[in-house]
Motif scaffolding. Structure first.
Motif, mmCIF file in Angstrom:
data_model
loop_
_atom_site.group_PDB
_atom_site.id
_atom_site.type_symbol
_atom_site.label_atom_id
_atom_site.label_comp_id
_atom_site.label_asym_id
_atom_site.label_seq_id
_atom_site.Cartn_x
_atom_site.Cartn_y
_atom_site.Cartn_z
ATOM 1 N N THR A 25 0.433 -0.904 -0.186
ATOM 2 C CA THR A 25 -0.408 -0.113 0.010
ATOM 3 C C THR A 25 0.828 1.460 -0.172
ATOM 4 O O THR A 25 1.465 1.228 0.524
ATOM 5 C CB THR A 25 -0.599 0.144 1.642
ATOM 6 O OG1 THR A 25 -1.651 -0.930 0.864
ATOM 7 C CG2 THR A 25 -1.719 1.314 1.054
ATOM 8 N N LEU A 26 0.086 2.206 -0.705
ATOM 9 C CA LEU A 26 1.206 3.245 -0.647
ATOM 10 C C LEU A 26 0.224 4.229 0.180
ATOM 11 O O LEU A 26 -0.443 4.274 -0.535
ATOM 12 C CB LEU A 26 1.588 4.255 -2.426
ATOM 13 C CG LEU A 26 2.052 2.860 -2.835
ATOM 14 C CD1 LEU A 26 2.043 3.219 -4.698
ATOM 15 C CD2 LEU A 26 3.426 2.917 -2.487
ATOM 16 N N LEU A 27 1.089 4.698 0.983
ATOM 17 C CA LEU A 27 1.098 6.169 1.231
ATOM 18 C C LEU A 27 1.007 7.413 1.278
ATOM 19 O O LEU A 27 2.395 7.610 1.121
ATOM 20 C CB LEU A 27 0.567 5.825 2.552
ATOM 21 C CG LEU A 27 0.412 4.400 3.372
ATOM 22 C CD1 LEU A 27 0.666 3.491 4.770
ATOM 23 C CD2 LEU A 27 -1.680 4.178 3.069
ATOM 24 N N THR A 28 0.551 8.756 1.617
ATOM 25 C CA THR A 28 1.397 9.572 2.015
ATOM 26 C C THR A 28 0.202 10.984 2.137
ATOM 27 O O THR A 28 -0.840 10.412 2.077
ATOM 28 C CB THR A 28 1.794 10.730 0.249
ATOM 29 O OG1 THR A 28 2.373 11.864 0.392
ATOM 30 C CG2 THR A 28 0.692 10.106 -0.532
ATOM 31 N N ARG A 59 10.578 10.120 4.406
ATOM 32 C CA ARG A 59 10.383 8.946 4.453
ATOM 33 C C ARG A 59 10.271 8.051 5.903
ATOM 34 O O ARG A 59 10.871 7.471 6.490
ATOM 35 C CB ARG A 59 11.419 8.200 3.686
ATOM 36 C CG ARG A 59 10.659 7.194 2.978
ATOM 37 C CD ARG A 59 12.055 5.989 2.471
ATOM 38 N NE ARG A 59 12.260 4.833 2.535
ATOM 39 C CZ ARG A 59 13.369 3.636 1.927
ATOM 40 N NH1 ARG A 59 13.884 4.758 2.194
ATOM 41 N NH2 ARG A 59 12.655 2.499 1.861
ATOM 42 N N ALA A 60 8.889 7.684 5.705
ATOM 43 C CA ALA A 60 8.566 6.423 6.209
ATOM 44 C C ALA A 60 8.470 4.766 6.726
ATOM 45 O O ALA A 60 7.968 4.665 5.353
ATOM 46 C CB ALA A 60 7.537 6.996 7.920
ATOM 47 N N ASP A 68 -0.554 5.231 10.574
ATOM 48 C CA ASP A 68 1.274 4.648 11.437
ATOM 49 C C ASP A 68 1.871 6.125 10.698
ATOM 50 O O ASP A 68 2.575 5.932 11.559
ATOM 51 C CB ASP A 68 1.075 3.799 10.836
ATOM 52 C CG ASP A 68 0.452 2.009 11.150
ATOM 53 O OD1 ASP A 68 0.035 2.778 12.482
ATOM 54 O OD2 ASP A 68 0.529 1.255 10.713
ATOM 55 N N LEU A 69 2.090 6.359 9.285
ATOM 56 C CA LEU A 69 2.458 7.356 9.151
ATOM 57 C C LEU A 69 2.512 8.846 10.132
ATOM 58 O O LEU A 69 3.488 8.713 9.866
ATOM 59 C CB LEU A 69 2.573 7.345 7.506
ATOM 60 C CG LEU A 69 3.131 8.712 6.371
ATOM 61 C CD1 LEU A 69 4.591 8.032 6.581
ATOM 62 C CD2 LEU A 69 2.532 9.112 5.283
ATOM 63 N N LEU A 70 1.289 8.976 10.280
ATOM 64 C CA LEU A 70 1.741 10.094 11.119
ATOM 65 C C LEU A 70 2.448 9.965 12.569
ATOM 66 O O LEU A 70 2.666 11.406 13.023
ATOM 67 C CB LEU A 70 0.199 10.791 11.446
ATOM 68 C CG LEU A 70 -0.469 11.132 10.548
ATOM 69 C CD1 LEU A 70 -1.830 11.724 10.751
ATOM 70 C CD2 LEU A 70 0.253 12.435 9.746
ATOM 71 N N GLU A 93 3.607 13.532 11.827
ATOM 72 C CA GLU A 93 2.900 14.853 11.856
ATOM 73 C C GLU A 93 3.621 15.679 12.276
ATOM 74 O O GLU A 93 4.023 17.222 12.133
ATOM 75 C CB GLU A 93 2.271 14.480 12.985
ATOM 76 C CG GLU A 93 1.208 15.433 13.999
ATOM 77 C CD GLU A 93 0.260 14.800 14.691
ATOM 78 O OE1 GLU A 93 -0.504 16.058 15.523
ATOM 79 O OE2 GLU A 93 -0.620 13.748 15.086
ATOM 80 N N ASP A 94 5.017 15.539 13.749
ATOM 81 C CA ASP A 94 5.236 16.581 13.902
ATOM 82 C C ASP A 94 6.239 17.417 11.772
ATOM 83 O O ASP A 94 6.594 18.747 12.836
ATOM 84 C CB ASP A 94 6.527 16.494 14.746
ATOM 85 C CG ASP A 94 6.121 16.051 16.144
ATOM 86 O OD1 ASP A 94 5.294 16.128 16.161
ATOM 87 O OD2 ASP A 94 7.063 15.268 16.585
#
Length: 100
Positions: A25-28, A59-60, A68-70, A93-94
């Motif tokens: 899954t691509l997330l942005t 990138r995470a 999760d990304l945040l 998020e920061d």
């Protein structure tokens, strides 16, 4: 499946995009200044061949959802992101708040 959702963080609007592909899954999450993305982002490419574009990005890795990304620490960031104080280990998020 592609999902594009508005995302408010501390009163600021971002766009969250999820692209479900076979086996990944691509997330942005982005705004008009920059973005954070899952492990599919090639920071090395952005820093070398696309350096003239001055892309602000991080990138995470190991993330499976926008949440999760945040919450994840960034594994790598572009040189332009570093100029804003976004460094490896900055929470997603920061980092977005620093892109305002």
């Amino acid at each position: 499946m592609v999902s594009i959702e508005p995302l408010e963080i501390n009163g600021h609007m971002f766009t969250a995009v999820t692209v479900r592909l076979p086996k990944t899954t691509l997330l942005t999450v982005s705004n008009e200044n920059g973005y954070i993305m899952c492990g599919a982002l090639d920071v090395g490419l952005l820093n070398s061949k696309l350096a003239d574009r001055k892309i602000i990005a991080g990138r995470a890795v190991g993330v499976k959802t926008i949440d999760d990304l945040l919450k994840a620490p960034l594994e790598s960031v572009t040189h332009e992101a570093e100029k804003l104080g976004i460094v490896k280990g900055t929470i997603g998020e920061d980092a977005l708040m620093m892109m305002i």
